[in-house]
Design a protein around this motif. Sequence first.
Motif, mmCIF file in Angstrom:
data_model
loop_
_atom_site.group_PDB
_atom_site.id
_atom_site.type_symbol
_atom_site.label_atom_id
_atom_site.label_comp_id
_atom_site.label_asym_id
_atom_site.label_seq_id
_atom_site.Cartn_x
_atom_site.Cartn_y
_atom_site.Cartn_z
ATOM 1 N N GLU A 48 0.826 -1.211 0.000
ATOM 2 C CA GLU A 48 0.000 0.000 0.000
ATOM 3 C C GLU A 48 0.860 1.261 0.000
ATOM 4 O O GLU A 48 0.513 2.277 -0.596
ATOM 5 C CB GLU A 48 -0.945 -0.013 1.211
ATOM 6 N N ASN A 49 1.997 1.148 0.682
ATOM 7 C CA ASN A 49 2.914 2.287 0.786
ATOM 8 C C ASN A 49 3.424 2.685 -0.605
ATOM 9 O O ASN A 49 3.367 3.845 -1.003
ATOM 10 C CB ASN A 49 4.068 1.873 1.721
ATOM 11 N N ILE A 50 3.895 1.709 -1.366
ATOM 12 C CA ILE A 50 4.470 2.024 -2.685
ATOM 13 C C ILE A 50 3.368 2.435 -3.668
ATOM 14 O O ILE A 50 3.542 3.353 -4.471
ATOM 15 C CB ILE A 50 5.337 0.854 -3.219
ATOM 16 N N THR A 51 2.189 1.792 -3.568
ATOM 17 C CA THR A 51 1.067 2.135 -4.450
ATOM 18 C C THR A 51 0.618 3.577 -4.196
ATOM 19 O O THR A 51 0.430 4.359 -5.134
ATOM 20 C CB THR A 51 -0.121 1.163 -4.212
ATOM 21 N N ALA A 52 0.466 3.917 -2.898
ATOM 22 C CA ALA A 52 0.015 5.276 -2.544
ATOM 23 C C ALA A 52 1.029 6.309 -3.028
ATOM 24 O O ALA A 52 0.660 7.382 -3.533
ATOM 25 C CB ALA A 52 -0.167 5.384 -1.030
ATOM 26 N N TYR A 53 2.309 5.988 -2.898
ATOM 27 C CA TYR A 53 3.377 6.913 -3.298
ATOM 28 C C TYR A 53 3.337 7.172 -4.810
ATOM 29 O O TYR A 53 3.398 8.320 -5.267
ATOM 30 C CB TYR A 53 4.727 6.319 -2.885
ATOM 31 N N ILE A 54 3.219 6.094 -5.600
ATOM 32 C CA ILE A 54 3.207 6.232 -7.067
ATOM 33 C C ILE A 54 1.923 6.938 -7.516
ATOM 34 O O ILE A 54 1.958 7.875 -8.327
ATOM 35 C CB ILE A 54 3.328 4.848 -7.758
ATOM 36 N N ASN A 55 0.778 6.505 -6.961
ATOM 37 C CA ASN A 55 -0.505 7.105 -7.355
ATOM 38 C C ASN A 55 -0.539 8.604 -7.076
ATOM 39 O O ASN A 55 -1.009 9.395 -7.886
ATOM 40 C CB ASN A 55 -1.667 6.413 -6.633
ATOM 41 N N LYS A 56 -0.009 8.980 -5.919
ATOM 42 C CA LYS A 56 -0.028 10.400 -5.537
ATOM 43 C C LYS A 56 0.701 11.240 -6.593
ATOM 44 O O LYS A 56 0.226 12.288 -7.032
ATOM 45 C CB LYS A 56 0.619 10.558 -4.164
ATOM 46 N N GLY A 57 1.880 10.753 -7.009
ATOM 47 C CA GLY A 57 2.667 11.471 -8.023
ATOM 48 C C GLY A 57 1.891 11.630 -9.330
ATOM 49 O O GLY A 57 1.872 12.708 -9.943
ATOM 50 N N GLU A 58 1.243 10.554 -9.749
ATOM 51 C CA GLU A 58 0.476 10.581 -11.004
ATOM 52 C C GLU A 58 -0.746 11.499 -10.887
ATOM 53 O O GLU A 58 -1.052 12.262 -11.792
ATOM 54 C CB GLU A 58 0.021 9.159 -11.382
ATOM 55 N N TRP A 59 -1.457 11.391 -9.746
ATOM 56 C CA TRP A 59 -2.663 12.222 -9.567
ATOM 57 C C TRP A 59 -2.298 13.700 -9.553
ATOM 58 O O TRP A 59 -3.000 14.528 -10.106
ATOM 59 C CB TRP A 59 -3.397 11.839 -8.277
ATOM 60 N N GLU A 60 -1.171 14.020 -8.886
ATOM 61 C CA GLU A 60 -0.757 15.438 -8.825
ATOM 62 C C GLU A 60 -0.390 15.948 -10.217
ATOM 63 O O GLU A 60 -0.520 17.138 -10.500
ATOM 64 C CB GLU A 60 0.426 15.596 -7.855
ATOM 65 N N ALA A 61 0.051 15.032 -11.079
ATOM 66 C CA ALA A 61 0.398 15.419 -12.462
ATOM 67 C C ALA A 61 -0.860 15.470 -13.349
ATOM 68 O O ALA A 61 -0.754 15.645 -14.560
ATOM 69 C CB ALA A 61 1.419 14.437 -13.022
ATOM 70 N N GLY A 62 -2.027 15.266 -12.740
ATOM 71 C CA GLY A 62 -3.281 15.395 -13.493
ATOM 72 C C GLY A 62 -3.860 14.084 -13.994
ATOM 73 O O GLY A 62 -4.939 14.036 -14.558
ATOM 74 N N ASN A 63 -3.142 12.972 -13.755
ATOM 75 C CA ASN A 63 -3.611 11.673 -14.241
ATOM 76 C C ASN A 63 -4.452 10.994 -13.153
ATOM 77 O O ASN A 63 -4.036 10.029 -12.525
ATOM 78 C CB ASN A 63 -2.382 10.830 -14.614
ATOM 79 N N THR A 64 -5.660 11.529 -12.910
ATOM 80 C CA THR A 64 -6.442 11.116 -11.733
ATOM 81 C C THR A 64 -7.027 9.717 -11.838
ATOM 82 O O THR A 64 -7.456 9.152 -10.841
ATOM 83 C CB THR A 64 -7.592 12.121 -11.473
ATOM 84 N N GLU A 65 -7.039 9.140 -13.021
ATOM 85 C CA GLU A 65 -7.595 7.788 -13.193
ATOM 86 C C GLU A 65 -6.543 6.709 -12.910
ATOM 87 O O GLU A 65 -6.859 5.531 -12.852
ATOM 88 C CB GLU A 65 -8.095 7.595 -14.653
ATOM 89 N N PHE A 66 -5.308 7.138 -12.727
ATOM 90 C CA PHE A 66 -4.190 6.184 -12.628
ATOM 91 C C PHE A 66 -4.293 5.314 -11.369
ATOM 92 O O PHE A 66 -4.624 5.798 -10.289
ATOM 93 C CB PHE A 66 -2.867 6.963 -12.609
ATOM 94 N N ASP A 67 -3.985 4.025 -11.496
ATOM 95 C CA ASP A 67 -3.879 3.139 -10.338
ATOM 96 C C ASP A 67 -2.749 2.141 -10.593
ATOM 97 O O ASP A 67 -2.851 1.290 -11.483
ATOM 98 C CB ASP A 67 -5.197 2.409 -10.100
#
Length: 522
Positions: A48-67
Amino acid sequence: MTDNIKEQERAELHRTIWNMANDLRGSVDGWDFKQYVLGMLFYRYISENITAYINKGEWEAGNTEFDYAKLSDEEAEQAREDLVKTKGFFILPSELFENVRARAKDDENLNETLEQIFNNIEASARGTESEDNFKGLFDDIDVNSNKLGSTVAKRNEKLVKLLNSVAEMKLGDYKDNTIDAFGDAYEFLMGMYASNAGKSGGEYYTPQEVSELLTHLTLVGKTEVNKVYDPACGSGSLLLKFAKILGKENVRQGFFGQEINITTYNLCRINMFLHDIDYDKFDIALGDTLTDPQHWDEEPFDAIVSNPPYSIKWKGDSDPVLINDPRFSPAGVLAPKSKADLAFIMHSLSWLATNGTAAIVCFPGVLYRGGSEKKIRQYLIDNNYIDCIIQLPDNLFYGTSIATCIMVLKKSKSENSTLFIDASKEFVKVTNNNKLTQENIETILNAFKERKDIEHFARLVPNSEIAEQDYNLSVSTYVEQEDTREKIDIVALNAEIEKIVAQEQILREEIDKIIAEIEVSK
């Protein structure tokens, strides 16, 4: 978030863990079983730690659908190098906890799948700065052990249950967690198993309240420290109290410890991750601190806390090198071979920063026994290194009912005297154990800060008086216990006895009358 909701969350989490442990344990001894629960908890956490870290970066870059969990392994590979640099490890999407759990019940080779994933996670750190922090972390989660079941099918059945139970733990969204739930789950499990296992658990687990007291003793007057250290760190609960009390960002250069038991050493490193301490902020070493200390290049430390093993054997004077060791040589004598307690004290003192504080749990014998132990106490008192001795209540620790003490060490004291605090009555009874409350902790800390005499509780004793007492450091030598026996008024007592004797006489006469009447009627 209110404290009430926090407590509800915590209670619910504890209930889940308790039920899970009872449901799953079966053939596995509780103390061994905790490795499996904690191992799975850790696997879920880093996923969960690594998933949350990667997702946060993508969402902040505007890619809100990313998982990240839905990405293909091939796409994910591109990020491996960067992630190992920042997080210290890498997990492929197909190997994340949630994805493995979703496939688990249909995976006939679940044990092999998990073993491979655990190896891959460790291997991702190999040859990098984080290697030491990940190496062997999963060694104690033996997915092929007969303890889990006599056949592969039975073992896998247990593993599916374990994955599901850990997945169902309500640990909230990993980042906005109110109760530090992963760490809290860990502590609850350790406490639960320690109380059941007692001594057979192989370690004296330090209760949370004692950890808190030790931490606060070393932090008086400080809002941050450079580094904290525990020479016998067990599963790391003492070190992590600093993160809880100060905030981990206020332990600037991180958390250091050494542990001799390999299983506990693995648990300690897992515990660091579960409390969100990054790999570059902790350094836990494996080995015997007394004969093979691993942090020479890191000392001195601002804060040292420890609950070292009680009166263990060590090489002592059978090893001619040790008397010349700069940690032990100043006292001119080594702790006895059968009792290493004061060797831990000397080690800690040696690695303590000039303006630092060490707080160490001791068993009572070290305070009054003769021989080389007395000589070491003399060295400590004559050089004014002991700041305070606190007598704790008995029955505070799992696995032993003995009343322990805390020795507080400082290298630069302003007065040539030692404070003695008798906190043996500062507790509440909870089932079979005694427990320090927040109020008890406050009372002890206030006396520690004030350094004033308090009748039957605390006394500041000149070191010259301790020398006169032959360097005995038992608190009862200096703090007089309150006489709680009932005061008796002898005159009133005699009058009461006279009254009873008179009543007895009347009763006797009446009984004689009844017997006489019975005789006559016969």
